[in-house]
Design a protein around this motif. Sequence first.
Motif, PDB file in Angstrom:
ATOM      1  N   ARG A 106      -2.569  -2.770  -0.368  1.00 44.55           N
ATOM      2  CA  ARG A 106      -2.817  -1.555  -1.350  1.00 44.55           C
ATOM      3  C   ARG A 106      -4.417  -1.220  -1.155  1.00 44.55           C
ATOM      4  O   ARG A 106      -4.429   0.066  -1.117  1.00 44.55           O
ATOM      5  CB  ARG A 106      -2.803  -2.342  -2.819  1.00 44.55           C
ATOM      6  CG  ARG A 106      -1.281  -2.776  -3.258  1.00 44.55           C
ATOM      7  CD  ARG A 106      -1.466  -3.200  -4.785  1.00 44.55           C
ATOM      8  NE  ARG A 106      -1.583  -2.197  -5.464  1.00 44.55           N
ATOM      9  CZ  ARG A 106      -2.318  -2.439  -6.575  1.00 44.55           C
ATOM     10  NH1 ARG A 106      -2.278  -3.452  -7.332  1.00 44.55           N
ATOM     11  NH2 ARG A 106      -2.698  -1.192  -7.414  1.00 44.55           N
ATOM     12  N   LEU A 107      -5.251  -1.996  -0.931  1.00 48.86           N
ATOM     13  CA  LEU A 107      -6.520  -1.661  -0.721  1.00 48.86           C
ATOM     14  C   LEU A 107      -6.882  -0.678   0.286  1.00 48.86           C
ATOM     15  O   LEU A 107      -7.460   0.357   0.603  1.00 48.86           O
ATOM     16  CB  LEU A 107      -7.754  -2.608  -0.747  1.00 48.86           C
ATOM     17  CG  LEU A 107      -7.791  -3.480  -1.752  1.00 48.86           C
ATOM     18  CD1 LEU A 107      -8.375  -4.780  -1.597  1.00 48.86           C
ATOM     19  CD2 LEU A 107      -8.669  -2.909  -2.825  1.00 48.86           C
TER      20      LEU A 107
ATOM     21  N   SER B 290      10.435  13.293  -1.102  1.00 48.74           N
ATOM     22  CA  SER B 290      10.549  11.561  -0.886  1.00 48.74           C
ATOM     23  C   SER B 290       9.099  10.945  -0.923  1.00 48.74           C
ATOM     24  O   SER B 290       9.174   9.872  -1.610  1.00 48.74           O
ATOM     25  CB  SER B 290      11.117  11.274   0.554  1.00 48.74           C
ATOM     26  OG  SER B 290      12.414  11.892   0.669  1.00 48.74           O
ATOM     27  N   LEU B 291       8.119  11.522  -0.706  1.00 50.96           N
ATOM     28  CA  LEU B 291       6.851  10.917  -0.635  1.00 50.96           C
ATOM     29  C   LEU B 291       6.470  11.112  -2.368  1.00 50.96           C
ATOM     30  O   LEU B 291       6.037  10.263  -2.659  1.00 50.96           O
ATOM     31  CB  LEU B 291       5.691  11.759   0.012  1.00 50.96           C
ATOM     32  CG  LEU B 291       5.970  11.763   1.494  1.00 50.96           C
ATOM     33  CD1 LEU B 291       4.932  12.725   2.118  1.00 50.96           C
ATOM     34  CD2 LEU B 291       5.662  10.567   2.100  1.00 50.96           C
ATOM     35  N   LEU B 292       6.703  12.073  -2.886  1.00 50.81           N
ATOM     36  CA  LEU B 292       6.607  12.281  -4.592  1.00 50.81           C
ATOM     37  C   LEU B 292       7.290  11.125  -5.153  1.00 50.81           C
ATOM     38  O   LEU B 292       6.790  10.498  -5.935  1.00 50.81           O
ATOM     39  CB  LEU B 292       6.964  13.525  -4.906  1.00 50.81           C
ATOM     40  CG  LEU B 292       6.726  13.745  -6.388  1.00 50.81           C
ATOM     41  CD1 LEU B 292       5.137  13.353  -6.973  1.00 50.81           C
ATOM     42  CD2 LEU B 292       7.070  15.067  -6.764  1.00 50.81           C
TER      43      LEU B 292
ATOM     44  N   GLU C  63       8.134   6.147  -8.074  1.00 49.32           N
ATOM     45  CA  GLU C  63       8.944   4.895  -8.317  1.00 49.32           C
ATOM     46  C   GLU C  63       8.060   3.436  -8.145  1.00 49.32           C
ATOM     47  O   GLU C  63       8.072   2.366  -8.724  1.00 49.32           O
ATOM     48  CB  GLU C  63       9.993   4.680  -7.098  1.00 49.32           C
ATOM     49  CG  GLU C  63      10.787   3.575  -7.008  1.00 49.32           C
ATOM     50  CD  GLU C  63      11.761   3.636  -5.858  1.00 49.32           C
ATOM     51  OE1 GLU C  63      12.800   2.768  -5.912  1.00 49.32           O
ATOM     52  OE2 GLU C  63      12.184   4.511  -5.174  1.00 49.32           O
ATOM     53  N   GLU C  64       7.042   3.514  -7.193  1.00 51.60           N
ATOM     54  CA  GLU C  64       6.049   2.378  -7.186  1.00 51.60           C
ATOM     55  C   GLU C  64       5.219   2.285  -8.385  1.00 51.60           C
ATOM     56  O   GLU C  64       4.566   1.294  -8.740  1.00 51.60           O
ATOM     57  CB  GLU C  64       5.132   2.488  -5.759  1.00 51.60           C
ATOM     58  CG  GLU C  64       6.030   2.231  -4.514  1.00 51.60           C
ATOM     59  CD  GLU C  64       5.091   1.990  -3.586  1.00 51.60           C
ATOM     60  OE1 GLU C  64       4.006   1.227  -3.645  1.00 51.60           O
ATOM     61  OE2 GLU C  64       5.447   1.599  -2.342  1.00 51.60           O
ATOM     62  N   ARG C  65       4.893   3.247  -9.043  1.00 51.31           N
ATOM     63  CA  ARG C  65       4.090   3.295 -10.025  1.00 51.31           C
ATOM     64  C   ARG C  65       5.012   3.047 -11.369  1.00 51.31           C
ATOM     65  O   ARG C  65       4.497   2.733 -12.575  1.00 51.31           O
ATOM     66  CB  ARG C  65       3.367   4.486 -10.272  1.00 51.31           C
ATOM     67  CG  ARG C  65       2.107   5.032  -9.627  1.00 51.31           C
ATOM     68  CD  ARG C  65       1.224   5.787 -10.088  1.00 51.31           C
ATOM     69  NE  ARG C  65       0.781   5.328 -11.295  1.00 51.31           N
ATOM     70  CZ  ARG C  65      -0.081   6.100 -12.130  1.00 51.31           C
ATOM     71  NH1 ARG C  65      -0.016   7.331 -12.086  1.00 51.31           N
ATOM     72  NH2 ARG C  65      -0.826   5.507 -13.122  1.00 51.31           N
TER      73      ARG C  65
ATOM     74  N   ARG D  36       1.710   3.757  -4.379  1.00 52.07           N
ATOM     75  CA  ARG D  36       1.078   3.935  -5.744  1.00 52.07           C
ATOM     76  C   ARG D  36      -0.404   3.892  -5.608  1.00 52.07           C
ATOM     77  O   ARG D  36      -1.181   4.479  -6.332  1.00 52.07           O
ATOM     78  CB  ARG D  36       1.430   2.850  -6.817  1.00 52.07           C
ATOM     79  CG  ARG D  36       1.052   1.576  -5.998  1.00 52.07           C
ATOM     80  CD  ARG D  36       1.264   0.467  -7.437  1.00 52.07           C
ATOM     81  NE  ARG D  36       1.481  -0.827  -6.739  1.00 52.07           N
ATOM     82  CZ  ARG D  36       1.203  -1.942  -7.183  1.00 52.07           C
ATOM     83  NH1 ARG D  36       1.021  -1.819  -8.552  1.00 52.07           N
ATOM     84  NH2 ARG D  36       1.394  -3.104  -6.962  1.00 52.07           N
ATOM     85  N   ASP D  37      -0.967   3.659  -4.312  1.00 48.38           N
ATOM     86  CA  ASP D  37      -2.182   3.695  -4.184  1.00 48.38           C
ATOM     87  C   ASP D  37      -2.829   4.604  -3.403  1.00 48.38           C
ATOM     88  O   ASP D  37      -4.089   4.941  -3.128  1.00 48.38           O
ATOM     89  CB  ASP D  37      -2.763   2.263  -3.534  1.00 48.38           C
ATOM     90  CG  ASP D  37      -2.517   0.973  -4.580  1.00 48.38           C
ATOM     91  OD1 ASP D  37      -3.152   1.008  -5.508  1.00 48.38           O
ATOM     92  OD2 ASP D  37      -1.699   0.248  -4.121  1.00 48.38           O
ATOM     93  N   LEU D  38      -1.966   5.390  -2.576  1.00 45.81           N
ATOM     94  CA  LEU D  38      -2.284   6.452  -1.585  1.00 45.81           C
ATOM     95  C   LEU D  38      -3.179   7.631  -2.494  1.00 45.81           C
ATOM     96  O   LEU D  38      -2.570   7.903  -3.477  1.00 45.81           O
ATOM     97  CB  LEU D  38      -1.120   6.982  -0.877  1.00 45.81           C
ATOM     98  CG  LEU D  38      -0.344   6.276   0.153  1.00 45.81           C
ATOM     99  CD1 LEU D  38       0.792   7.162   0.462  1.00 45.81           C
ATOM    100  CD2 LEU D  38      -1.595   6.305   1.135  1.00 45.81           C
ATOM    101  N   PRO D  39      -4.118   8.047  -2.111  1.00 49.94           N
ATOM    102  CA  PRO D  39      -4.759   9.222  -2.916  1.00 49.94           C
ATOM    103  C   PRO D  39      -4.164  10.204  -3.009  1.00 49.94           C
ATOM    104  O   PRO D  39      -3.323  10.747  -1.687  1.00 49.94           O
ATOM    105  CB  PRO D  39      -6.358   9.461  -2.182  1.00 49.94           C
ATOM    106  CG  PRO D  39      -6.390   8.146  -1.133  1.00 49.94           C
ATOM    107  CD  PRO D  39      -5.057   7.793  -1.272  1.00 49.94           C
TER     108      PRO D  39
END
Length: 756
Positions: free
Chosen positions: A96-97, A213-215, A220-222, A308-311
């Motif tokens: 995640r980091l 799909s990226l969105l 989904e991950e959030r 969920r962590d990607l800027p």
Amino acid sequence: MTLHTPGAAFEGAEWLFAIGRGGDLPAVDGLVAVDGYVPAGRPPEEVAFIEKAASYGARAVFFEAGRHGRASVAQAFVFDAAAHADDRAFAELHKRLWSWSGVPIVYRAGPGQIQLFRCAHAPDFVGPDDTPICRPIRTLAIGAEIAVQDVWWDAARIRNGAIWDDPDACRLMLSAQKSAHRKLVEEVRELARQMGERRLLDGGLQRRLLILSLLIAYLEERSVLLPDDFARALPGATHFFEVLGNGPALITLLEALEERFNGHVFRLKDAERAALADSTELASYARLVEGFEDSTGQFSLWRLYSFRDLPVELISNIYQLFVKDAASSIYTPPALVRLMLEETLSWDRIDRLMAGDGVILDPACGSGVFLVEAYKRLVLHWRWRNGWARPDVDDLRPLLQRVHGVDLEEGAVELAAFSLCLSLCDALQPEEIRSSVKLFPRLADNTLHWSCFFEAKERGLVQAPVAVVVGNPPFESALTTDGARRSYAAYTKAHGALADNQLAYLFLSEAMELLSPGGVLAMVEPAGFLYNQHALTFRQSFFSRWSVREVLDFVSVRGLFKKGEADPKVVVVIAEAVQPTADSRLLHAVFRRNGRATAEQGFDIDYYDLHWFGNAIAEKSRDIWRANLLGGSRVHDLIQRLRDYPTLRDFAQKHQWDFGEGYIAGRKGISRPAEHLVGKPLLPTSNLSRDGLDTRFLDVVPDKPIKDTKTARRFTPPLLLIKEHEDLHHGVWTATTSPTSTRSSAWRPRRSNSVR
């Protein structure tokens, strides 16, 4: 419990071992505890990092000291091994980091052992079967000797930034190409290439589905999208990829999301809906996307990253892969975007912006990377001014209306809207997003415009007062739209010719005209703005009309905008929409190449590369910019002294010599009488070198068209021949039959080619 007084010194890694032993946090300059942190009175940037660290469960954040008026920058998160003892869980945390990439260094400190993890380099957590493993890049046991080169344990060097002056530390800890952000862009590029080769779906549709799909992976991950959301589209489905391969189910899902979120982000055009409903290739497409491995063949693309962590701005940068004219699209490094916004959107300026009705504009917005960063600063400012409360939807939507963009590519405008809506989500908690109705406002044709910027300016599409302009316009020596040609005609009528027909200069001039009085602009420009002699007139005109506050010079930084074999050099012009005064001064900041800049982690500058001088000098001097690049005022003084010496031209004029270049060959049908040239000896370029003239082998001037024949006197001996070369190769010709020179040869100097 071990107590440490504020004056205690911690040699080597002792400060980390002190954390590992538990008890109070050691008093080390730059080390800030997460628990008990009080944000009141602290810089907004610091508070944002502390909150992020708290969300990951870190015990402390280590900040590099702020310099030259800039805020401190977080360099490391420190985790307590006692609270993060499970290796598998910590491997997931490392993933995640790494996906976030907000700090380059992570420590896990335990009794007698310190582990070092890197988050701006390769994904060290990659293990077999898509399972992350705990794999520190270095481990230090208590009592072990620390090598001199192991600067990553040294608190003092991290605090003063000297760690990134060490090439070994940079090679170990930083890599632009292997870090999460560049790696994702390249992996999506490869996935798009494979989809193109297999011809699955129409090109435009397959790219749009990939972006969606990226969105959806992010939502989904959030936990914004839950298994029930997918099951309503396809009974029994629990994840997006199960829906992606089924055309009717995918249509149902996207229509439900468009109804729920609004903003036309998930909207399907009629042709797209029909193509999905009838497609027999969608299942193959879904299998390819879901199963795509990264370039190492080790990890599925979708499992390598924590979406969920990607800027949000990273997804914006994927835009460059999908524009029609990929050759003109440039990946703008996030570190440069942040620097430009910090220089233009100070907290005081945002105060003034929010007190009125001004807006922020990117006139060539692309996918919105500058607008996203600007919006994030507006949100952070809102929280700072509201006691660090969390904004709700009604607070966030008006802030979206403050960022405007224009772009010639329809797909770019759609992606900018998508990116800004994603930024709105990023500021909300998952349950707030799930409970919202019509969350996304309509941005297209409202704050985002699909148009040529120059035409948008003519038509007044941006109706609100423009208080800030920021962006990276196209670098093209061509006027590519009717609006640009009309704008060019108006510019030349008012100010004279535009250097090289450079479109970026036209953007700069027209954007300044659009600013409200007192507004500020920050725009990336070709380095020729400072260093190309053809741009001198344009630069002088610009400096005479506007108060240029700063010029950020990145000429010395290699690969900042590298694209293929090209490595365009850039500067950033920061100017205010006011007339310069007699005492106006500007800053020329010359950034140098170092490990941090190469890895796109940020930019460092030394005080001796900060050059302040009057606006009048900037307007009139031809030499100040190169002098600063080479060293500063002493170099400039030397150049001025050298300019006081007489030149070869002065000497030739004093003695009434004929001087200048040789003849110019003409094209077919373009010629002048040349009896004094045709058939005469011709000195080849190679025959004038550091050894002087070599007259043993001469050519003859051919009987071909000659456009500019000069006079017979120009070629009558004696002659001083000077080659246009940095070493000024030269020779004296005294023979009765003189050699002839041509403009097309390589030995004509700027001042003279033959001097009689």
